[in-house]
Motif scaffolding. Sequence first.
Motif, PDB file in Angstrom:
ATOM      1  N   UNK A 231      -5.587  19.264 -40.213  1.00 30.76           N
ATOM      2  CA  UNK A 231      -4.595  18.508 -41.073  1.00 30.76           C
ATOM      3  C   UNK A 231      -5.446  18.253 -42.405  1.00 30.76           C
ATOM      4  N   UNK A 232      -4.978  18.576 -43.573  1.00 31.87           N
ATOM      5  CA  UNK A 232      -5.790  18.234 -44.837  1.00 31.87           C
ATOM      6  C   UNK A 232      -4.615  17.789 -45.874  1.00 31.87           C
ATOM      7  N   UNK A 233      -5.195  16.490 -46.529  1.00 32.03           N
ATOM      8  CA  UNK A 233      -4.335  15.961 -47.631  1.00 32.03           C
ATOM      9  C   UNK A 233      -4.060  14.559 -47.391  1.00 32.03           C
ATOM     10  N   UNK A 234      -2.908  14.197 -47.817  1.00 31.21           N
ATOM     11  CA  UNK A 234      -2.696  12.473 -47.838  1.00 31.21           C
ATOM     12  C   UNK A 234      -1.973  12.214 -46.305  1.00 31.21           C
ATOM     13  N   UNK A 235      -2.523  11.259 -45.883  1.00 32.52           N
ATOM     14  CA  UNK A 235      -1.791  10.965 -44.708  1.00 32.52           C
ATOM     15  C   UNK A 235      -0.929  10.091 -44.928  1.00 32.52           C
ATOM     16  N   UNK A 236       0.199  10.015 -44.855  1.00 31.27           N
ATOM     17  CA  UNK A 236       1.437   9.288 -45.282  1.00 31.27           C
ATOM     18  C   UNK A 236       2.856   9.695 -44.959  1.00 31.27           C
ATOM     19  N   UNK A 237       3.575   8.897 -44.810  1.00 36.98           N
ATOM     20  CA  UNK A 237       5.014   9.036 -44.326  1.00 36.98           C
ATOM     21  C   UNK A 237       5.709  10.103 -44.993  1.00 36.98           C
ATOM     22  N   UNK A 238       5.653  10.315 -46.337  1.00 35.84           N
ATOM     23  CA  UNK A 238       6.214  11.517 -47.095  1.00 35.84           C
ATOM     24  C   UNK A 238       5.699  12.947 -46.777  1.00 35.84           C
ATOM     25  N   UNK A 239       4.638  13.008 -46.164  1.00 35.41           N
ATOM     26  CA  UNK A 239       4.051  14.163 -45.476  1.00 35.41           C
ATOM     27  C   UNK A 239       4.091  14.402 -43.840  1.00 35.41           C
ATOM     28  N   UNK A 240       5.037  13.282 -43.553  1.00 32.57           N
ATOM     29  CA  UNK A 240       5.391  13.487 -42.130  1.00 32.57           C
ATOM     30  C   UNK A 240       4.176  13.487 -41.076  1.00 32.57           C
ATOM     31  N   UNK A 241       3.042  12.806 -41.660  1.00 29.06           N
ATOM     32  CA  UNK A 241       1.688  12.592 -40.787  1.00 29.06           C
ATOM     33  C   UNK A 241       2.048  11.858 -39.391  1.00 29.06           C
ATOM     34  N   UNK A 242       3.027  10.570 -39.501  1.00 24.42           N
ATOM     35  CA  UNK A 242       3.175   9.974 -38.270  1.00 24.42           C
ATOM     36  C   UNK A 242       4.104  10.711 -37.355  1.00 24.42           C
ATOM     37  N   UNK A 243       4.858  11.177 -37.832  1.00 23.72           N
ATOM     38  CA  UNK A 243       5.777  12.187 -36.870  1.00 23.72           C
ATOM     39  C   UNK A 243       5.081  13.312 -36.361  1.00 23.72           C
ATOM     40  N   UNK A 244       4.158  14.051 -36.983  1.00 23.04           N
ATOM     41  CA  UNK A 244       3.169  15.055 -36.521  1.00 23.04           C
ATOM     42  C   UNK A 244       2.140  14.436 -35.230  1.00 23.04           C
ATOM     43  N   UNK A 245       1.772  13.198 -35.480  1.00 21.39           N
ATOM     44  CA  UNK A 245       1.009  12.568 -34.570  1.00 21.39           C
ATOM     45  C   UNK A 245       1.566  12.316 -33.382  1.00 21.39           C
ATOM     46  N   UNK A 246       3.002  11.802 -33.496  1.00 20.35           N
ATOM     47  CA  UNK A 246       3.695  11.372 -32.004  1.00 20.35           C
ATOM     48  C   UNK A 246       4.132  12.781 -31.629  1.00 20.35           C
ATOM     49  N   UNK A 247       4.246  13.625 -32.067  1.00 24.83           N
ATOM     50  CA  UNK A 247       4.850  14.909 -31.518  1.00 24.83           C
ATOM     51  C   UNK A 247       3.534  15.711 -30.818  1.00 24.83           C
ATOM     52  N   UNK A 248       2.518  15.600 -31.471  1.00 26.07           N
ATOM     53  CA  UNK A 248       1.178  16.128 -30.848  1.00 26.07           C
ATOM     54  C   UNK A 248       0.892  15.025 -29.627  1.00 26.07           C
ATOM     55  N   UNK A 249       1.032  13.969 -29.698  1.00 25.49           N
ATOM     56  CA  UNK A 249       0.597  13.321 -28.515  1.00 25.49           C
ATOM     57  C   UNK A 249       1.675  13.477 -27.251  1.00 25.49           C
TER      58      UNK A 249
END
Length: 430
Positions: A231-249
């Motif tokens: 994953x590259x870029x800004x880790x923030x809600x607007x980029x769905x970073x947290x959702x992606x982490x949860x789905x990966x887990x």
Amino acid sequence: MSGEIDRRGTLAFVPARFGDEVIGGAEIVLKQMALGLQARGWTVEILTTAALDHHHWENVFPTGTSEEGGLTVRRFPTVNEPIAERGELEGRIMRGEPVTLSEQQRWMNAGMRVPELYDYILDNKYAYRGLVFTPYPFWVTFACSQIAPERSVLWTCLHDEPYAYLDLFQPVFTGSAGLFFQTDPEYDLARRICSNLAPNAIVGCGVEVPEVYDPHGFRARYDIDSPFLLYAGRREGGKNWEQMLEWFAAAYERAPFDLKLVTMGSGDVNPPESIRHLVIDVGFLPDHERDNAFAAAAGYVQSSIYEAFSRTIMEAWLAGTPVIANAGSDVVSWHCERSDAGLTYRDAAEFEQCLRFLADDPAGAAALGARGRDYVLAHYRWETVLDAVEAKLVEWLPAPADVPEPTPVGGHPAVVDPADPAAVTETAGV
């Protein structure tokens, strides 16, 4: 074609942030476009702020005029003193609730502003053949592009988000000298938003083609000994970073797979405890090491739905790395369908299927990545994009017969319109 171009006059590129440390696709593209046009014989300057971060807009860089990376850069201080009403208006905008034009104007002007940049452009607009702004939602673009709309061009970076539908931006979309779009879906969105677009063109977006990659060295330097999703870029809600982490887990907890998650960029990581041992943050990387990271990855994930082009997808494909992307973005879905080089997901179950494909079928994944590289080389080389950009710049921004020199930052310029020397005053308007 290059020999036929009239390149007289100075172009000012006006991003809200600028610098090697700035993380943002629009800002990176504007810098490379400025350097590319300068290399073709244009005189180019950067007008920007002293801010590095787009959340707090603190003045980090020195203000004034300097040479940075071969470009003349004029930096101005930000003012960011949001009033309480801004947060309330922001919430209403994001929920899609009705917001009057007056409220939209208060929302815009209650956030980050750059009065000295506004004054500078007001005083020096006739010293520039054209001013190129990006991205559209920031005060810098909104306010400063309307000072001299007849010589303002917008590199839109338009997303299908609530801001785009605000009446506030209609004068920018309709009154500018020209609009640059990067993809067909971005242009289609603009037409849905605005029925009377300013002159416009779909010019694509250029991507640098690295000469070499060092994937083995990257893995060794960061002690990574297994396949990984990048994953590259800004880790923030607007980029769905947290959702992606949860789905990966969730996918890993259901049935473990041999795939780590490597991230580079900015923002807090905060992985769920169950996958904390799988997540590796390599921080902010220089360009050549970013390229190596893309080449070393088993796959690249684009979780954001707000994409006007998605430069990182191109960087991954250039490295021969397959892409999995959030189908909520029309732009990335369009890229994946055209190239047949990426997989898209709409929910956690489809995301898990993508992860297991990367983990279980490396040959199939490599085939996807190879098609991606062919796609980027066919459509998004900088030379092709710059040809299209130059053709429109000379069409939208006539070459000047004579122009005054821009004044130094902090100087005391006189406002002079070569066509109307008597016109020495302007009204701010915002």
